[in-house]
Write a protein that holds these residues in place. Sequence first.
Motif, mmCIF file in Angstrom:
data_model
loop_
_atom_site.group_PDB
_atom_site.id
_atom_site.type_symbol
_atom_site.label_atom_id
_atom_site.label_comp_id
_atom_site.label_asym_id
_atom_site.label_seq_id
_atom_site.Cartn_x
_atom_site.Cartn_y
_atom_site.Cartn_z
ATOM 1 N N GLY A 8 0.800 -1.216 0.000
ATOM 2 C CA GLY A 8 0.000 0.000 0.000
ATOM 3 C C GLY A 8 0.832 1.265 0.000
ATOM 4 O O GLY A 8 0.327 2.333 -0.341
ATOM 5 N N PHE A 9 2.098 1.188 0.391
ATOM 6 C CA PHE A 9 2.955 2.364 0.413
ATOM 7 C C PHE A 9 3.872 2.444 -0.809
ATOM 8 O O PHE A 9 4.698 3.351 -0.898
ATOM 9 N N VAL A 10 3.764 1.490 -1.715
ATOM 10 C CA VAL A 10 4.635 1.453 -2.890
ATOM 11 C C VAL A 10 3.947 2.156 -4.055
ATOM 12 O O VAL A 10 2.770 1.939 -4.318
ATOM 13 N N LEU A 11 4.711 2.993 -4.756
ATOM 14 C CA LEU A 11 4.176 3.673 -5.926
ATOM 15 C C LEU A 11 4.246 2.753 -7.143
ATOM 16 O O LEU A 11 5.258 2.080 -7.361
ATOM 17 N N GLY A 12 3.192 2.733 -7.910
ATOM 18 C CA GLY A 12 3.115 1.856 -9.082
ATOM 19 C C GLY A 12 3.254 2.627 -10.378
ATOM 20 O O GLY A 12 3.928 3.653 -10.450
ATOM 21 N N GLY A 13 2.575 2.139 -11.395
ATOM 22 C CA GLY A 13 2.665 2.792 -12.696
ATOM 23 C C GLY A 13 1.915 2.024 -13.756
ATOM 24 O O GLY A 13 1.132 1.106 -13.455
ATOM 25 N N VAL A 14 2.163 2.384 -15.009
ATOM 26 C CA VAL A 14 1.476 1.768 -16.142
ATOM 27 C C VAL A 14 2.474 1.586 -17.283
ATOM 28 O O VAL A 14 3.316 2.457 -17.524
ATOM 29 N N PHE A 15 2.363 0.451 -17.974
ATOM 30 C CA PHE A 15 3.179 0.190 -19.156
ATOM 31 C C PHE A 15 2.274 -0.155 -20.327
ATOM 32 O O PHE A 15 1.311 -0.900 -20.161
ATOM 33 N N VAL A 16 2.600 0.376 -21.495
ATOM 34 C CA VAL A 16 2.016 -0.114 -22.738
ATOM 35 C C VAL A 16 3.174 -0.723 -23.498
ATOM 36 O O VAL A 16 4.122 -0.028 -23.872
ATOM 37 N N ILE A 17 3.117 -2.039 -23.701
ATOM 38 C CA ILE A 17 4.222 -2.759 -24.338
ATOM 39 C C ILE A 17 3.706 -3.396 -25.618
ATOM 40 O O ILE A 17 2.693 -4.105 -25.624
ATOM 41 N N GLY A 18 4.381 -3.124 -26.718
ATOM 42 C CA GLY A 18 3.959 -3.608 -28.016
ATOM 43 C C GLY A 18 4.391 -5.037 -28.287
ATOM 44 O O GLY A 18 5.283 -5.565 -27.622
ATOM 45 N N PRO A 19 3.759 -5.679 -29.275
ATOM 46 C CA PRO A 19 4.125 -7.060 -29.613
ATOM 47 C C PRO A 19 5.476 -7.103 -30.340
ATOM 48 O O PRO A 19 5.980 -6.081 -30.798
#
Length: 203
Positions: free
Chosen positions: A156-167
Motif C-alpha cells: 500500500g505504500f509502494v508507488l506503481g505505474g502503467v506500461f504499454v508494451i507492443g508485440p
Amino acid sequence: MVTVTAVLKTVSLLVAEFISNITDWFQTKPAWANLEVLEATELKTTGGVHERHKAKTLWEKTGAVIMVEAAELSSLQSQLQDLEVPLFAVVKENLGKELDCFKKYFSGKVYVDHKRNFYGPRERWMFLSMVLRIGVWRNLWRAYRKNFRGNFRGEGFVLGGVFVIGPGDQGILLEHREKEFGDKVNMLALLRTARKMHEDKAR
C-alpha cells in the motif's frame, strides 16, 4: 467583490502546493524500466490455480497494457478490448481480502511479481510525506467517491505505474510512474498508443 474566505482558500492552496513541491526534493526519482528485465520476470497467477509465466508471454503476440497498482485504469478495459489490446494487473503480494477487493473493480487477470521488477528498477515508497501532499488527499477523496479502496500496509505504500508494451520487438511504447498515490496516467495518451498499436498490427 473578493471575499475573505476566497482569499484564504487561495492562499491555503498555494501553501499546500508549495509544501508538496518541497517533498519532491526528498522523494526517490523514478528510473526507466529495462525491457529485458521485464520480459524475463516470472509472474504468478492469482486465484485457485497458481501458474507461473514469463512476463513476455503477456504481450509478445498482441501487445498489452500492464497496470501496476493502478486500479482506476480498469475503467478503460472495455475500450482496450475493442482494440484487441489486453489489460493485465500486476501486484507484488497476495493479501487475500485486499486482492479480492481489487478484483471487484477489475475482471481481468491479476499476476503477482514477487521480485518487484515492475516496480523498479528503483522501487519507490511514499511514507509520511504523503500527508503533506495536497494531490494525495485529492486522489484519495476521488478514489473514495468512486469506491476504489486500497490498503496502507505492505504494498500500500509502494508507488506503481502503467506500461504499454507492443508485440514483437516494438518494446515499451508508453511508461508512466506514479509521482504520488493516485497519480493517473494520461488516459487519452494511453488510448492513442493502444489504438496505434492496434492499427500497426492490422497492417
